[in-house]
Motif scaffolding. Sequence first.
Motif, PDB file in Angstrom:
ATOM      1  N   MET A 254       0.841  -1.184   0.000  1.00 14.98           N
ATOM      2  CA  MET A 254       0.000   0.000   0.000  1.00 14.98           C
ATOM      3  C   MET A 254       0.879   1.238   0.000  1.00 14.98           C
ATOM      4  N   GLY A 255       0.472   2.200  -0.792  1.00 16.13           N
ATOM      5  CA  GLY A 255       1.150   3.493  -0.794  1.00 16.13           C
ATOM      6  C   GLY A 255       0.094   4.594  -0.757  1.00 16.13           C
ATOM      7  N   LEU A 256       0.255   5.564   0.114  1.00 13.67           N
ATOM      8  CA  LEU A 256      -0.729   6.640   0.276  1.00 13.67           C
ATOM      9  C   LEU A 256      -0.001   7.975   0.254  1.00 13.67           C
ATOM     10  N   VAL A 257      -0.540   8.877  -0.588  1.00 16.62           N
ATOM     11  CA  VAL A 257      -0.003  10.239  -0.652  1.00 16.62           C
ATOM     12  C   VAL A 257      -1.182  11.189  -0.507  1.00 16.62           C
ATOM     13  N   LYS A 258      -1.111  12.068   0.506  1.00 16.41           N
ATOM     14  CA  LYS A 258      -2.141  13.097   0.697  1.00 16.41           C
ATOM     15  C   LYS A 258      -1.599  14.403   0.132  1.00 16.41           C
ATOM     16  N   TYR A 259      -2.500  15.182  -0.517  1.00 17.55           N
ATOM     17  CA  TYR A 259      -2.061  16.428  -1.126  1.00 17.55           C
ATOM     18  C   TYR A 259      -3.246  17.380  -1.257  1.00 17.55           C
ATOM     19  N   ASP A 260      -2.923  18.630  -1.584  1.00 18.96           N
ATOM     20  CA  ASP A 260      -3.945  19.635  -1.902  1.00 18.96           C
ATOM     21  C   ASP A 260      -4.115  19.662  -3.410  1.00 18.96           C
TER      22      ASP A 260
ATOM     23  N   MET B 173      -7.607  25.329  -1.719  1.00 19.92           N
ATOM     24  CA  MET B 173      -8.079  24.361  -0.720  1.00 19.92           C
ATOM     25  C   MET B 173      -6.920  24.021   0.206  1.00 19.92           C
ATOM     26  N   GLY B 174      -7.212  23.812   1.453  1.00 21.89           N
ATOM     27  CA  GLY B 174      -6.167  23.453   2.416  1.00 21.89           C
ATOM     28  C   GLY B 174      -6.504  22.145   3.102  1.00 21.89           C
ATOM     29  N   GLY B 175      -5.623  21.672   3.943  1.00 24.76           N
ATOM     30  CA  GLY B 175      -5.883  20.493   4.779  1.00 24.76           C
ATOM     31  C   GLY B 175      -5.528  19.166   4.137  1.00 24.76           C
ATOM     32  N   LYS B 176      -5.001  19.206   2.940  1.00 28.15           N
ATOM     33  CA  LYS B 176      -4.609  17.972   2.237  1.00 28.15           C
ATOM     34  C   LYS B 176      -5.733  16.937   2.276  1.00 28.15           C
ATOM     35  N   LEU B 177      -6.877  17.299   1.732  1.00 29.54           N
ATOM     36  CA  LEU B 177      -8.036  16.409   1.725  1.00 29.54           C
ATOM     37  C   LEU B 177      -8.060  15.472   0.524  1.00 29.54           C
ATOM     38  N   SER B 178      -7.225  15.721  -0.478  1.00 31.26           N
ATOM     39  CA  SER B 178      -7.136  14.833  -1.637  1.00 31.26           C
ATOM     40  C   SER B 178      -6.073  13.773  -1.352  1.00 31.26           C
ATOM     41  N   PHE B 179      -6.211  12.625  -2.017  1.00 27.68           N
ATOM     42  CA  PHE B 179      -5.229  11.562  -1.796  1.00 27.68           C
ATOM     43  C   PHE B 179      -5.145  10.635  -2.995  1.00 27.68           C
ATOM     44  N   SER B 180      -4.016   9.949  -3.101  1.00 27.50           N
ATOM     45  CA  SER B 180      -3.804   8.858  -4.056  1.00 27.50           C
ATOM     46  C   SER B 180      -3.436   7.627  -3.249  1.00 27.50           C
ATOM     47  N   LEU B 181      -4.169   6.538  -3.479  1.00 31.61           N
ATOM     48  CA  LEU B 181      -3.964   5.294  -2.739  1.00 31.61           C
ATOM     49  C   LEU B 181      -3.641   4.181  -3.733  1.00 31.61           C
ATOM     50  N   ALA B 182      -2.476   3.581  -3.608  1.00 29.44           N
ATOM     51  CA  ALA B 182      -2.066   2.458  -4.461  1.00 29.44           C
ATOM     52  C   ALA B 182      -2.157   1.175  -3.645  1.00 29.44           C
TER      53      ALA B 182
ATOM     54  N   ALA C 259      -8.500  10.440  -5.228  1.00 30.45           N
ATOM     55  CA  ALA C 259      -9.676  11.201  -4.783  1.00 30.45           C
ATOM     56  C   ALA C 259      -9.261  12.673  -4.693  1.00 30.45           C
ATOM     57  N   MET C 260      -9.924  13.489  -5.513  1.00 30.65           N
ATOM     58  CA  MET C 260      -9.623  14.926  -5.519  1.00 30.65           C
ATOM     59  C   MET C 260     -10.788  15.666  -4.882  1.00 30.65           C
ATOM     60  N   HIS C 261     -10.470  16.389  -3.823  1.00 28.77           N
ATOM     61  CA  HIS C 261     -11.470  17.124  -3.067  1.00 28.77           C
ATOM     62  C   HIS C 261     -11.511  18.569  -3.554  1.00 28.77           C
ATOM     63  N   THR C 262     -12.721  19.019  -3.924  1.00 28.38           N
ATOM     64  CA  THR C 262     -12.918  20.420  -4.339  1.00 28.38           C
ATOM     65  C   THR C 262     -14.021  21.013  -3.483  1.00 28.38           C
ATOM     66  N   ARG C 263     -14.305  22.273  -3.715  1.00 27.89           N
ATOM     67  CA  ARG C 263     -15.408  22.900  -2.976  1.00 27.89           C
ATOM     68  C   ARG C 263     -16.755  22.345  -3.399  1.00 27.89           C
ATOM     69  N   GLU C 264     -16.842  21.919  -4.620  1.00 27.99           N
ATOM     70  CA  GLU C 264     -18.115  21.381  -5.124  1.00 27.99           C
ATOM     71  C   GLU C 264     -18.349  19.923  -4.720  1.00 27.99           C
ATOM     72  N   GLY C 265     -17.282  19.184  -4.383  1.00 25.58           N
ATOM     73  CA  GLY C 265     -17.443  17.779  -4.026  1.00 25.58           C
ATOM     74  C   GLY C 265     -16.119  17.043  -4.108  1.00 25.58           C
TER      75      GLY C 265
END
Length: 168
Positions: free
Chosen positions: A93-99, A104-113, A126-132
Amino acid sequence: MISQYLGFDSDYIIIGLAALVLILIILMIINVVQMSKLKKSYKIFMKGKNAKNLEDTLIKRLNQVDDLINANSANEKNIKTLFQNMQRTYQKMGLVKYDAFNEMGGKLSFSLAMLDVKNNGFIINAMHTREGCYTYIKEIIDGNSVIVLSGEEQEALNNAMGENNIAK
């Protein structure tokens, strides 16, 4: 008469036979002592047991040995099955959190392998935006993707494969 014919004195023959008898008596005493020790050991071994109880005990122990052999065979078969099944499970498993966006702040987006032992699996982004939140999945075969990976996805893939030598 024989002693005169052979040229021996009868005194020597008697002394020789007496020595032989003495040696035999000593050997007999040693034999009696050893037999006594053996009887003592046998009585301790058989104490509280008769032949039927001893036979039952031996049969019980032999059955337990047979049960252990059968259990060992079953355990070996189960271990082999588990090992074969583990080859198809996701073990890395590999996980990277990013903006995803600068505002946007808080590193709510991520890539999970998630990869198996042969580096086959998938990457969820998973890319987090203001709309969803938007999620994407990309298939990984032998540690590579047919679709071009983003920097974060590649980093997650490298983390899963144990290759952390990518420039950030």
